[in-house]
Structure formats: C-alpha cells, structure tokens
Design an enzyme around this catalytic site. Structure first.
Site, PDB file in Angstrom:
ATOM      1  N   GLU A 193       4.297   0.312 -10.644  1.00  0.00           N
ATOM      2  CA  GLU A 193       5.690   0.197 -10.173  1.00  0.00           C
ATOM      3  C   GLU A 193       6.632   1.122 -10.939  1.00  0.00           C
ATOM      4  O   GLU A 193       7.795   0.786 -11.178  1.00  0.00           O
ATOM      5  CB  GLU A 193       6.175  -1.262 -10.227  1.00  0.00           C
ATOM      6  CG  GLU A 193       5.480  -2.146  -9.197  1.00  0.00           C
ATOM      7  CD  GLU A 193       6.082  -3.519  -9.090  1.00  0.00           C
ATOM      8  OE1 GLU A 193       7.314  -3.617  -9.087  1.00  0.00           O
ATOM      9  OE2 GLU A 193       5.302  -4.481  -9.009  1.00  0.00           O
ATOM     10  N   GLY A 223       1.222   9.474  -6.778  1.00  0.00           N
ATOM     11  CA  GLY A 223       1.429   8.287  -7.580  1.00  0.00           C
ATOM     12  C   GLY A 223       2.916   8.021  -7.717  1.00  0.00           C
ATOM     13  O   GLY A 223       3.553   7.439  -6.850  1.00  0.00           O
ATOM     14  N   SER A 224       3.498   8.507  -8.832  1.00  0.00           N
ATOM     15  CA  SER A 224       4.931   8.329  -9.046  1.00  0.00           C
ATOM     16  C   SER A 224       5.760   9.125  -8.047  1.00  0.00           C
ATOM     17  O   SER A 224       6.896   8.764  -7.745  1.00  0.00           O
ATOM     18  CB  SER A 224       5.290   8.754 -10.479  1.00  0.00           C
ATOM     19  OG  SER A 224       4.623   7.937 -11.422  1.00  0.00           O
ATOM     20  N   TRP A 258      -5.521   2.377  -5.658  1.00  0.00           N
ATOM     21  CA  TRP A 258      -4.939   1.466  -6.643  1.00  0.00           C
ATOM     22  C   TRP A 258      -4.121   0.379  -5.947  1.00  0.00           C
ATOM     23  O   TRP A 258      -3.044  -0.013  -6.408  1.00  0.00           O
ATOM     24  CB  TRP A 258      -4.072   2.217  -7.675  1.00  0.00           C
ATOM     25  CG  TRP A 258      -4.830   3.215  -8.473  1.00  0.00           C
ATOM     26  CD1 TRP A 258      -4.724   4.565  -8.433  1.00  0.00           C
ATOM     27  CD2 TRP A 258      -5.863   2.920  -9.431  1.00  0.00           C
ATOM     28  NE1 TRP A 258      -5.618   5.148  -9.302  1.00  0.00           N
ATOM     29  CE2 TRP A 258      -6.326   4.166  -9.930  1.00  0.00           C
ATOM     30  CE3 TRP A 258      -6.432   1.741  -9.921  1.00  0.00           C
ATOM     31  CZ2 TRP A 258      -7.329   4.264 -10.881  1.00  0.00           C
ATOM     32  CZ3 TRP A 258      -7.430   1.834 -10.879  1.00  0.00           C
ATOM     33  CH2 TRP A 258      -7.863   3.092 -11.340  1.00  0.00           C
ATOM     34  N   GLU A 289      -1.281   6.858  -3.365  1.00  0.00           N
ATOM     35  CA  GLU A 289      -2.376   7.641  -2.791  1.00  0.00           C
ATOM     36  C   GLU A 289      -3.045   8.474  -3.885  1.00  0.00           C
ATOM     37  O   GLU A 289      -2.484   8.642  -4.968  1.00  0.00           O
ATOM     38  CB  GLU A 289      -1.841   8.558  -1.681  1.00  0.00           C
ATOM     39  CG  GLU A 289      -1.249   7.796  -0.510  1.00  0.00           C
ATOM     40  CD  GLU A 289      -0.814   8.727   0.623  1.00  0.00           C
ATOM     41  OE1 GLU A 289      -1.030   9.952   0.509  1.00  0.00           O
ATOM     42  OE2 GLU A 289      -0.259   8.214   1.609  1.00  0.00           O
ATOM     43  N   ALA A 344       0.838  -1.203   0.000  1.00  0.00           N
ATOM     44  CA  ALA A 344       0.000   0.000   0.000  1.00  0.00           C
ATOM     45  C   ALA A 344       0.874   1.253   0.000  1.00  0.00           C
ATOM     46  O   ALA A 344       1.233   1.781   1.061  1.00  0.00           O
ATOM     47  CB  ALA A 344      -0.935  -0.009   1.205  1.00  0.00           C
ATOM     48  N   LEU A 345       1.205   1.722  -1.195  1.00  0.00           N
ATOM     49  CA  LEU A 345       2.080   2.878  -1.364  1.00  0.00           C
ATOM     50  C   LEU A 345       1.351   4.059  -2.003  1.00  0.00           C
ATOM     51  O   LEU A 345       1.417   5.185  -1.523  1.00  0.00           O
ATOM     52  CB  LEU A 345       3.289   2.481  -2.212  1.00  0.00           C
ATOM     53  CG  LEU A 345       4.351   3.549  -2.474  1.00  0.00           C
ATOM     54  CD1 LEU A 345       5.040   3.955  -1.180  1.00  0.00           C
ATOM     55  CD2 LEU A 345       5.387   3.022  -3.482  1.00  0.00           C
ATOM     56  N   GLN A 397      -3.087  -6.810 -34.986  1.00  0.00           N
ATOM     57  CA  GLN A 397      -3.202  -6.386 -36.386  1.00  0.00           C
ATOM     58  C   GLN A 397      -3.159  -7.582 -37.327  1.00  0.00           C
ATOM     59  O   GLN A 397      -3.944  -7.671 -38.280  1.00  0.00           O
ATOM     60  CB  GLN A 397      -2.062  -5.408 -36.720  1.00  0.00           C
ATOM     61  CG  GLN A 397      -2.248  -4.660 -38.025  1.00  0.00           C
ATOM     62  CD  GLN A 397      -3.350  -3.613 -37.947  1.00  0.00           C
ATOM     63  OE1 GLN A 397      -3.743  -3.192 -36.870  1.00  0.00           O
ATOM     64  NE2 GLN A 397      -3.851  -3.203 -39.103  1.00  0.00           N
TER      65      GLN A 397
END
Length: 403
Positions: free
Chosen positions: A364, A133-134, A158, A129, A126-127, A337
């Site tokens: 990640e 994000g990054s 997420w 928020e 759980a990182l 395709q």
C-alpha cells in the site's frame, strides 16, 4: 496488558471504546489462529469475524450507506495485529478488497458487500502487476470494450487473498488516455472463465498471496465500477482511506513487542537483579513507548480527520503509514535484541513479529513513496501560498495606483 490510555484522547467516542473492548474479548478467545494451513486459517477467520459482526465495519451497509468509520477500522487492525498478524490480514482484506465497491459502486454492485460483510465471501484488491508496483499509472493489464462486455488480458501479482477470494476488484487499462487517466476498475467474480492462479507466492510471514492470469476474460460492462477512466482516482481514494490502517496494524505489532519486552526484562535474571535494572534497557523501553505514542497520534489524527469529512487525507495518511511502520520495525528490532538468543528462536513471539512487520513498510505504498507524497503536498501548498501572495501583491499595487 496493552496500554489503553490512548482511548481517552479526544479523537474517540464511546462507540470506539466499546468496540475496542469487544474486539479485545473476541481476540482473547479466538487468536492466535492455527497457521498450519494459511488458506484455511484465513477463510475461517473471515467466517468467524463475519459471524461475530465485526466485518460490518469493513464496508458500507448497502441498505443504509454511511461513510466508513476509519477510526473503527484502525482500532480493529491495531487490536487484531497485537494478537495475531493473520487475524489482522483477514480483516483488513475484507475492507481493502471491497473498498472500491464500498466507496464508488452502484446499488447493484454493492450487493457483493452483503456477502463480504457477513464473512461468506473473501475479497481481493488486484492492483499490482509484475512491471507496475508503486507506479500505478503504468498498469498494463488491458480491458478492451467488446459490445456490452470488456475482455481482460494480462497479469496481476502480489495479490492478497489470491486463490481464495470469491471476488476481485481489478484495475485495468481501458486506454482513454495515457498513464493514470486510462485506467478503469472492474468487479471480477473468482469463477469467471479466463481467471487463473498462475503462482502462489510464499513470503516470510505466511499470508495467502498469488500471481493471477487474465486470459480473454470476459465480463459485462455493468461490472465496471464508476466511470470509464476513473480507475486511478478510485484506487487512490481507497488507499487514502485504508493507508492509515496499515499504520494501525504496525502499531499493534509494536505494542505487542513492548509488552513482550517488559515481560522479558522484568523476569530475566542478570546478576543479583533482572534485565530491567539496566539503565540502557530502560532507555530502550522508553524509546519504544515514545515511538508508540507518536505513531498512535499520527494514525488517529489521520483517521479522525477523514471521519470529520475531509475529502482527502493523503498527507496525513502518508505520514501515519510511513512513521508507524518504520518505527514499529525499530521497536521490534529492539525487542529481539533485548530477548537475546530467545529473540531469534523460531516461533518466539518477537521473532514472529520481526517477520510480520517487514511487509507493512512495502505494501500500500512503500515508505519512500509516502515521503514523496508528503513532500509533494508540501511543495503544492507552497506553490498555492506563493500564488496567493502574488495575487495579493497585484491587488495592492492596483489599489495604490487607483488612489
């Protein structure tokens, strides 16, 4: 049948070739999973992978802690992903979710690993928020010390395995300093009062994801992993290990896309021949094969470097993740395709791969973030080189003056 000649590369030992054969056999019997109920499917996959002994690779053995074998993690993810994206997800989260405990936890905390390695408990990392994000340094979820406890308030989003995990590793701001230096990591059992599932998140390739709430959630200080303020370092160290395994999952998707393309091109009638007779189609398949081998070289270079004892492989892992995920996207697009109308039919293998691959270029560390990591490593090395040259220059001048 997927190409296995890469297993003869000098990156691998006999144990890796044996592992690949074992997990391939397991996948042929157990995958793809029934995706009609994603939560139930993930729980069953974790149970089954644990019963088969494969989850022992996902974390250290508390009774005999040895470093994680990253090449084994990559082989597992590549093979599982080639058969079923949900199978890869189930395995990967047992490793990522417990990575902080595995790498930094004390002996008491590592008892959780007995349950996750056996497949009895699902884990979560759980990182992320809503506003972070990054940019991990901007975490807002607070953890305030209150006697022998910490009280957590805020949100995470997420979160893979959110809502079905039995244990969460949560990163929160303890406030020793601004930015990255004021973050700590905590073990939060799923049944802790104050932890709520605020929202289940539906995505294009169904995986169990959730937004979590933390409301006056109280945990003992003994649940903190590592020293106070080390959370950012812990998170980055975990990602350093597992980031190249994301590239391995993408490689598995890409290999399956090429398999499906070859099968389609060699059987699809076109005039007096088949699709594979067209030089343009042959060219596309050649490009797919080249990109697959290039991805594999970067992935297993990063994994081997870590397994050989490198403290950090940020540059190598970033290169592997960025290249492999981006190229897999292009490989799968070519597969769609070449399949024509069948390629966009719901339920077709390449259509499912098309939905599965997109998230890997985001989680990640998004592709552009990986480029920043590589660039910063290059610039940092250049600065070190320049400093060395300046120092040598001063030494030479001093020696000349002395003579």
């Amino acid at each position: 049948m997927a190409d296995t000649t890469f297993l003869d590369w000098p990156f691998f030992e006999d144990k890796h070739r044996e592992l690949r054969d074992a997990i391939e056999s397991w996948c042929c019997i157990n995958l793809p999973a029934d995706h009609s109920d994603t939560d139930a499917a993930c729980i069953k996959l974790v149970n089954d992978l644990g019963a088969a002994g494969f989850l022992k690779l996902s974390a250290v053995d508390p009774s005999d802690p040895k470093p994680l074998d990253v090449r084994s993690l990559c082989i597992m993810r590549e093979t599982l992903a080639r058969h079923d994206g949900l199978g890869d997800f189930a395995f990967a989260m047992q490793g990522l979710g417990t990575g902080a405990i595995s790498l930094f936890g004390n002996s008491q905390q590592q008892q959780w690993l007995n349950k996750t390695r056996a497949g009895e408990t699902l884990s979560a990392f759980a990182l992320t928020e809503p506003n972070s994000g990054s940019d991990v340094a901007n975490i807002e979820l607070s953890a305030i010390r209150d006697g022998d406890d910490y009280v957590l308030n805020g949100e995470k989003t997420w979160i893979s395995n959110g809502g079905i995990a039995g244990v969460y590793v949560v990163f929160a701001r303890t406030g020793e300093a601004a930015g990255a230096k004021g973050i700590s990591a905590f073990i939060v059992p799923a049944d802790t009062p104050g932890l709520t599932v605020e929202e289940r998140l539906d995505v294009m390739a169904p995986h169990p994801l959730a937004r979590l709430g933390f409301k006056q959630l109280r945990i003992p200080a003994s649940n903190r992993i590592g020293e106070v303020g080390q959370g950012f370092k812990i998170a980055m160290s975990v990602l350093d290990v597992f980031r190249c395994t994301v590239g391995a999952a993408a490689l598995g998707f890409a290999r399956r896309a090429l398999e499906e393309t070859i099968a389609r091109a060699t059987t699809r009638k076109l005039g007096d021949g088949v699709l594979a007779d067209m030089q343009m189609v042959q060219g596309h398949m050649a490009e797919m094969a080249i990109d697959i081998d290039a991805s594999a070289l970067l992935i297993y270079r990063a994994a081997w470097t870590k397994d050989m004892g490198a403290a950090r492989v940020s540059r190598e892992a970033a290169m592997a993740k960025q290249f492999a995920t981006d190229q897999a996207q292009q490989i799968i697009d070519k597969a769609v395709q070449i399949h024509g109308g069948e390629g966009v039919r719901s339920g077709n293998t390449v259509e499912k791969l098309y939905r599965e691959i997109r998230a890997l270029r985001i989680y990640e560390g998004a592709s552009d973030v990986q480029k920043i990591i590589v660039a910063r490593q290059l610039l940092s090395q250049e600065e070190r080189n320049a400093g060395t040259k300046r120092t040598q220059g001063h030494l030479h001048k001093g020696q000349a003056a002395a003579s």
